[in-house]
Each structure stands twice: as structure tokens, then as C-alpha cells.
Design an enzyme around this catalytic site. Structure first.
Site: not given
Length: 331
Positions: A260-261
Site C-alpha cells: 500500500a501507499k
């Protein structure tokens, strides 16, 4: 008659692209190009609090750096010709299109205003006295009469607009996950089409966009599988042709968490800054996809002829330290 293949890349400009995004976008691009099809790039920037123009610019730069291209996108001119019918490929500029779709659903009696908060709805859905078949229609606003709705509005309450889901299950065949059957309770039942703050909801926007843009296939992560019955309901309610779906396995970190980010070190910008060549990333991802056994560096165009959704693994895969060491080998 078979429609010409149209795939789409649909990033959200809420952060930098990471290796997991590159995996999904590369496979979506390869699937469309391997059929001689077109690729659309749609910027999904509906959320005004989280979307940033700087991230949108970075996404375009990262995708081009990887070697991916598109036939129409936010950076292309659609003022004339066949592409003009698509409208702007930026969701924040398509509000009038979503509003028109929403008006059709309202006129058909398929929506209702909901004054409950998300917390209240979660509590209702998890109430111990409700079975699975009841939980999806537990929203007390579902059957409010006109007088009560007007009273709540006059009191200053803001309402989301929700779709009334039918009782029957939604069935579809997924190109990766196989036959799927979702009862309304499996995807939460009635869902928002417009948030209480007036922002159009993701499910409405994506369904309307895929239908109006003539998208024939959606290749995306398996974590979005529960969104599919919702989007199919919207498309069917509006008489839009639905695409086929292929929900691909996810890339996980060494601890088994989805990339994910928050994995900033695996952002494409960070990898580029550290000197990793895009061909190394593409070659590594193609190896995971089962179409580049050696893992040798490759440009996406070199992989089009050998791509097959059937070659993809079905299980999620972990990105280990030794994989990163390979990417950081001789540049």
C-alpha cells in the site's frame, strides 16, 4: 457481436504509485494490448480531501516511465472525434454525468435518502438479533415516509443517497477467481451512491464510467471483488453493458500485508530515484505473472505476445528481501 477490447487503468491520486499498483496496471495494460485493444487512463479523484494534483502528475510520469501508454487519458485531447464521446477522463470533472445517472435511478424509485452515520449503520448491521438476510436491509431510513424525511431535512440533517438492493443474488464469472455468487448480505446490502456531504460515491462513478466509456474488461486486485456486485447492480439499473472482470492476486510484503501507499520505499518514485531501471521492474512483475520465467529485464511491449490471464497465479505473493536485492542488482 464481440465488442473490441477496451481496458482501463484507473489510479487514484491520493499518494504515489507503489510496486503493487505497477503489478495491477501492467497486467491490465497487457491484457488489453494482447487482444489488440485500446487502453483508457481514468483519474479517479472523487475524494476532494485526499486527491492531489501533484499525485496525479506523478502517476502519469510513473506509468510512462514503466513503458505503459494509453489511447485516451487526462493528458490527451478529447475535444473532437470519436474520443469526444468519452467526456473528460478525470472523475472530478464528470459530476454532471453522475448527477444525470443518479436522477434516473431516483426517478425509477431505486434510491432513498439515509440520515444514519457510518457508525450507526455498522452497529445496525452487526446487531446480534439480525440474521445475515436481515442485516443488509437493516437501515431504518429505508422505509421512512415522506413526512419524516422532510422533518429530518428541515432539522438540518444531511442525507446520503443509497441504492435499494434487490433480494436476489448477483452472479458473474470472474476470469481469475471463477464463478461468483453474492447475496445482498455478502456485500453489505444497500450502499451509498452519493455521500452525505454531496460527493458522488465510488461505486456509482466507477460503474457509470465503465459503462459509458465502453470498457469491456476490468483487471484489478482481488481486494476489490466485493465491489463488483455493487457496480453490476448500478450498470444493470441504468441499462449499461457490463465488462468482464479479472481479479488478480495481490502483492504482499514480507509480513503478509498488502502493499500500500505506506510502503514508501517501494514507491516507483523511490525505486527510480535509487537507480532501479523500469525494465527490471517490468521483468520481475512479468516473472510473477508466469510469462517471463527468467525474470530478465523487459519492456511491456515485449511481453504482449506471450501474455495470458490463464497463466496468472491464483494465490497472493510476497515480495521478499531477495526480490528487492535482484531489482537493485546491476542497473
Amino acid at each position: 457481436m464481440t465488442r473490441p477490447a477496451v481496458g482501463r487503468l484507473a489510479p487514484s491520486p491520493t499518494g504515489l504509485l507503489h510496486l503493487g499498483n505497477a503489478w495491477a496496471f501492467l497486467l491490465a495494460w497487457l491484457s488489453a494490448r494482447s487482444q489488440g485493444g485500446r487502453v483508457l487512463l481514468r483519474m479517479e479523484d472523487l475524494d476532494p480531501q485526499r486527491s492531489r494534483p501533484a499525485f496525479a502528475d506523478a502517476i502519469l510520469q510513473d506509468l510512462k516511465w514503466l513503458g505503459l501508454d494509453w489511447d485516451a487519458g487526462p493528458d490527451t485531447c478529447v475535444a473532437a472525434g470519436a474520443e469526444a464521446a468519452l467526456g473528460p477522463l478525470v472523475q472530478s470533472r464528470r459530476g454532471h454525468i453522475y448527477a444525470a445517472a443518479l436522477a434516473r435511478l431516483e426517478a425509477a424509485g431505486l434510491t432513498y435518502p439515509c440520515f444514519c452515520s457510518r457508525k450507526e449503520l455498522r452497529q445496525l448491521a452487526s446487531a446480534p438479533h439480525l440474521g445475515e438476510e436481515e442485516a443488509h436491509r437493516a437501515d431504518p431510513c429505508r422505509n421512512l415516509d415522506t413526512a419524516e424525511r422532510e422533518r429530518l431535512l428541515a432539522a438540518g440533517r444531511h442525507a446520503a443517497l443509497r441504492l435499494r438492493c434487490p433480494e436476489e443474488a448477483i452472479a458473474f464469472d470472474d476470469e481469475i477467481m471463477g464463478p461468483q455468487l453474492f447475496a445482498p448480505g455478502d456485500f453489505g446490502g444497500d450502499f451509498a451512491l452519493r455521500r452525505s456531504d454531496g460527493v458522488m460515491a465510488y461505486q456509482l462513478a466507477v460503474a457509470v464510467d465503465d459503462g459509458l466509456m465502453g470498457v469491456t474488461e476490468v483487471v484489478r486486485g482481488r481486494d476489490l471483488l466485493p465491489s463488483t456486485p455493487r457496480q453490476l447492480l448500478v450498470m444493470r439499473s441504468l441499462g449499461l453493458a457490463a465488462p468482464r472482470y479479472a481479479h488478480i492476486p495481490l502483492l504482499l510484503d514480507a509480513e503478509g500485508e498488502r502493499l500500500a501507499k505506506r510502503h514508501a520505499s517501494l514507491s516507483l518514485a523511490a525505486l527510480r530515484t535509487q537507480g532501479v531501471a523500469p525494465a527490471r521492474i517490468v521483468g520481475y512483475l512479468a516473472e510473477l505473472a508466469g510469462i517471463n520465467p527468467s525474470g530478465a529485464p523487459a519492456h511491456p511491449r515485449e511481453l504482449v505476445g506471450c501474455f495470458s490471464l490463464k497463466a496468472l497465479p491464483r494465490a497472493d505473493m510476497r515480495v521478499m528481501e531477495e526480490d528487492m536485492a535482484r531489482l537493485f542488482g546491476e542497473h
